[in-house]
Design an enzyme around this catalytic site. Structure first.
Site, PDB file in Angstrom:
ATOM      1  N   ASP A   1     -14.186   6.972  13.686  1.00  0.00           N
ATOM      2  CA  ASP A   1     -15.258   7.237  14.650  1.00  0.00           C
ATOM      3  C   ASP A   1     -16.608   7.314  13.920  1.00  0.00           C
ATOM      4  O   ASP A   1     -17.623   6.791  14.401  1.00  0.00           O
ATOM      5  CB  ASP A   1     -14.972   8.556  15.379  1.00  0.00           C
TER       6      ASP A   1
ATOM      7  N   HIS B   1     -10.545  13.570  18.054  1.00  0.00           N
ATOM      8  CA  HIS B   1     -10.485  12.104  18.009  1.00  0.00           C
ATOM      9  C   HIS B   1      -9.957  11.634  19.366  1.00  0.00           C
ATOM     10  O   HIS B   1      -8.770  11.358  19.536  1.00  0.00           O
ATOM     11  CB  HIS B   1      -9.577  11.601  16.886  1.00  0.00           C
TER      12      HIS B   1
HETATM   13  N1  LIG Z   1      -7.105   8.644  14.162  1.00  0.00           N
HETATM   14  C1  LIG Z   1      -7.498   7.408  14.372  1.00  0.00           C
HETATM   15  O1  LIG Z   1      -8.699   7.105  14.267  1.00  0.00           O
HETATM   16  C2  LIG Z   1      -6.547   6.314  14.786  1.00  0.00           C
HETATM   17  C3  LIG Z   1      -5.240   6.587  15.049  1.00  0.00           C
HETATM   18  N2  LIG Z   1      -4.368   5.586  15.409  1.00  0.00           N
HETATM   19  C4  LIG Z   1      -2.981   5.988  15.642  1.00  0.00           C
HETATM   20  O2  LIG Z   1      -2.198   5.649  14.491  1.00  0.00           O
HETATM   21  C5  LIG Z   1      -0.836   5.559  14.879  1.00  0.00           C
HETATM   22  C6  LIG Z   1      -0.164   4.340  14.252  1.00  0.00           C
HETATM   23  O3  LIG Z   1      -0.760   3.159  14.740  1.00  0.00           O
HETATM   24  P1  LIG Z   1      -0.093   1.723  14.447  1.00  0.00           P
HETATM   25  O4  LIG Z   1       0.232   1.571  13.009  1.00  0.00           O
HETATM   26  O5  LIG Z   1      -0.971   0.741  15.100  1.00  0.00           O
HETATM   27  O6  LIG Z   1       1.252   1.873  15.286  1.00  0.00           O
HETATM   28  P2  LIG Z   1       2.589   1.021  15.170  1.00  0.00           P
HETATM   29  O7  LIG Z   1       3.364   1.304  16.408  1.00  0.00           O
HETATM   30  O8  LIG Z   1       2.300  -0.379  14.760  1.00  0.00           O
HETATM   31  O9  LIG Z   1       3.334   1.702  13.936  1.00  0.00           O
HETATM   32  C7  LIG Z   1       3.836   2.993  13.979  1.00  0.00           C
HETATM   33  C8  LIG Z   1       5.029   3.031  13.028  1.00  0.00           C
HETATM   34  O10 LIG Z   1       5.450   4.385  12.921  1.00  0.00           O
HETATM   35  C9  LIG Z   1       6.845   4.384  12.848  1.00  0.00           C
HETATM   36  N3  LIG Z   1       7.332   5.732  13.186  1.00  0.00           N
HETATM   37  C10 LIG Z   1       7.516   6.263  14.408  1.00  0.00           C
HETATM   38  N4  LIG Z   1       8.034   7.512  14.301  1.00  0.00           N
HETATM   39  C11 LIG Z   1       8.148   7.761  12.980  1.00  0.00           C
HETATM   40  C12 LIG Z   1       8.640   8.864  12.250  1.00  0.00           C
HETATM   41  N5  LIG Z   1       9.118   9.949  12.844  1.00  0.00           N
HETATM   42  N6  LIG Z   1       8.627   8.792  10.903  1.00  0.00           N
HETATM   43  C13 LIG Z   1       8.174   7.675  10.269  1.00  0.00           C
HETATM   44  N7  LIG Z   1       7.718   6.592  10.924  1.00  0.00           N
HETATM   45  C14 LIG Z   1       7.704   6.635  12.257  1.00  0.00           C
HETATM   46  C15 LIG Z   1       7.286   3.277  13.781  1.00  0.00           C
HETATM   47  O11 LIG Z   1       8.601   2.845  13.507  1.00  0.00           O
HETATM   48  C16 LIG Z   1       6.229   2.222  13.501  1.00  0.00           C
HETATM   49  O12 LIG Z   1       6.646   1.338  12.463  1.00  0.00           O
HETATM   50  C17 LIG Z   1      -0.830   5.568  16.407  1.00  0.00           C
HETATM   51  O13 LIG Z   1      -0.500   6.891  16.820  1.00  0.00           O
HETATM   52  C18 LIG Z   1      -2.267   5.261  16.765  1.00  0.00           C
HETATM   53  O14 LIG Z   1      -2.607   5.774  18.014  1.00  0.00           O
HETATM   54  C19 LIG Z   1      -4.774   4.291  15.491  1.00  0.00           C
HETATM   55  C20 LIG Z   1      -6.078   3.957  15.243  1.00  0.00           C
HETATM   56  C21 LIG Z   1      -7.062   4.953  14.900  1.00  0.00           C
HETATM   57  O1  LIG Z   2      -5.703   4.845  20.808  1.00  0.00           O
HETATM   58  C1  LIG Z   2      -5.365   4.299  19.734  1.00  0.00           C
HETATM   59  O2  LIG Z   2      -4.187   4.162  19.346  1.00  0.00           O
HETATM   60  C2  LIG Z   2      -6.428   3.768  18.825  1.00  0.00           C
HETATM   61  C3  LIG Z   2      -7.375   4.799  18.330  1.00  0.00           C
HETATM   62  O3  LIG Z   2      -7.118   5.977  18.236  1.00  0.00           O
HETATM   63  C4  LIG Z   2      -8.681   4.303  17.924  1.00  0.00           C
HETATM   64  O4  LIG Z   2      -8.859   3.092  17.766  1.00  0.00           O
HETATM   65  O5  LIG Z   2      -9.583   5.130  17.762  1.00  0.00           O
END
Ligand SMILES: NC(=O)C1=CN([C@@H]2O[C@H](COP(=O)(O)OP(=O)(O)OC[C@H]3O[C@@H](n4cnc5c(N)ncnc54)[C@H](O)[C@@H]3O)[C@@H](O)[C@H]2O)C=CC1
Ligand SMILES: O=C([O-])CC(=O)C(=O)O
Length: 329
Positions: free
Chosen positions: A160, A188
């Site tokens: 952000d 967030h």
């Molecule tokens: N704080 C921030 O600014 C942001 C946060 N996010 C969040 O990050 C997270 C991950 O995003 P992506 O990689 O795109 O998702 P994704 O769905 O591509 O990958 C998530 C991975 O976590 C694994 N997983 C699920 N439960 C698990 C556990 N208990 N232990 C270990 N691995 C586990 C899944 O098998 C999957 O491979 C989401 O919650 C998303 O909302 C995404 C963008 C920005």
């Molecule tokens: O909602 C999501 O998974 C993506 C997210 O947090 C972001 O891009 O800030």
């Protein structure tokens, strides 16, 4: 001189953020170009095969700093001796899922991971929670780790922060590197508050340079706060490379420090500063030095900012109360 490798644990390693993150950790961007790392990848059983594929590719890069990769579905193994933990894997919200269901499903992930960190991580463990809802997931993990100093649990608002810098640079025509002291306050989520009242553009106060409260309220803040949704809309998938980049920035700054005269934004346990109830994991302006962070004190908070900070903090309190009600903290 040979340095002892730093153990970096990444959860959700086979996901899209994991794929964008691991190569940068292994190439030295997380901790520094002279710091060897050992990677521990934690996945759920269904994700192990894909994590192994990513590990094969990491091997194929022949990164000089990468001193080993372990892959496991057991948090107790993944966090054993961990110095840095990036908690990326989370349960996404699926159709028809209520907020309470989402918090409960994530509690089932972050509570055991917090306990495993408590029982097995190295004394200097630093935790960044990326998986959403990041602030409250960090609170759950922290509450399950009573032997780890609370301030070692942080949540990511650096994406952000970076988004806000980029938007402000575009509006003012300044270079990104000319923008300092921007702050993300709160959660967030869509309630977050990107604050430019203390930011500077080329040394001048950003709010004065912009001089347009309507743009601030109607364009800048919503654009930053809803950027995640806009990326999903455009890309058909959530932010991955920019999220991985922000995770690298967050840990790099925490460990290596903020530049003189600047600060960053981190979701951290509140000490009560700026009226944010103690213990809530909320985003603040922080400076980092010698591996520790400090909240920037003494900023004047005007009425415009106060209302927005309070709204985001209220949402964090509601999330905290919900996970408390579920017995997760
Ligand atoms: N704080 C921030 O600014 C942001 C946060 N996010 C969040 O990050 C997270 C991950 O995003 P992506 O990689 O795109 O998702 P994704 O769905 O591509 O990958 C998530 C991975 O976590 C694994 N997983 C699920 N439960 C698990 C556990 N208990 N232990 C270990 N691995 C586990 C899944 O098998 C999957 O491979 C989401 O919650 C998303 O909302 C995404 C963008 C920005
Ligand atoms: O909602 C999501 O998974 C993506 C997210 O947090 C972001 O891009 O800030």
């Amino acid at each position: 001189m040979t340095r002892t490798p730093v153990n970096v644990t990444v959860t959700g390693a086979a996901g899209q953020i994991g794929y964008a993150l691991l190569f940068r950790i292994a190439s030295g961007h997380l901790l520094g170009a002279d710091v060897p790392v050992k990677l521990r990848l934690l996945e759920i059983p269904q994700g192990l095969k894909a994590a192994e594929g990513t590990a094969m590719e990491l091997d194929d890069c022949a990164f000089p700093l990468l001193r080993g990769i372990d892959i496991t579905d057991d948090p107790n193994v993944a966090f054993d001796g961990a110095n840095v933990a990036l908690l990326v894997g989370a349960r996404p919200r699926t159709k028809g899922m209520e907020r309470g269901d989402l918090l409960e499903a994530n509690g089932g992930i972050f509570k055991p991971q917090g306990k495993a960190i408590n029982d097995h991580a190295a004394d200097d463990i630093r935790v960044l929670v990326v998986g959403n809802p990041a602030n409250t997931n960090a609170l759950i993990a922290q509450a399950a780790a009573p032997d780890v100093p609370a301030e070692r649990f942080t949540a990511m608002t650096r994406l952000d922060h970076n988004r806000a810098i980029s938007q402000l640079a575009a509006r003012t025509g300044a270079a990104v590197s000319d923008i300092k002291r921007l702050t993300i306050w709160g959660n967030h989520s869509a309630t977050q508050y990107p604050d430019i009242f203390h930011a500077t553009v080329g040394g001048r106060n950003a709010a004065e340079v912009v001089d347009d409260e309507k743009w601030l309220a109607d364009e800048f803040i919503p654009t930053v706060a809803k950027r995640g949704a806009a990326i999903i809309e455009a890309r058909g998938a959530s932010s991955a490379a920019s999220a991985a980049n922000a995770a690298i920035d967050h840990v790099h700054t925490w460990v290596n420090g903020t530049a003189e005269g600047d600060w960053t934004s981190m979701g951290i346990p509140s000490d009560g500063s700026y009226g944010v109830p103690e213990g809530l994991i909320s985003s603040f302006p922080v400076t980092c030095k010698d591996g520790a962070y400090e909240i920037v004190q003494g900023l004047d908070i005007n009425e415009f900012s106060r209302t927005r900070i309070d709204a985001s903090v209220k949402e964090l309190e509601e999330e905290r109360d919900a996970v408390r009600g579920l017995g997760l903290i």
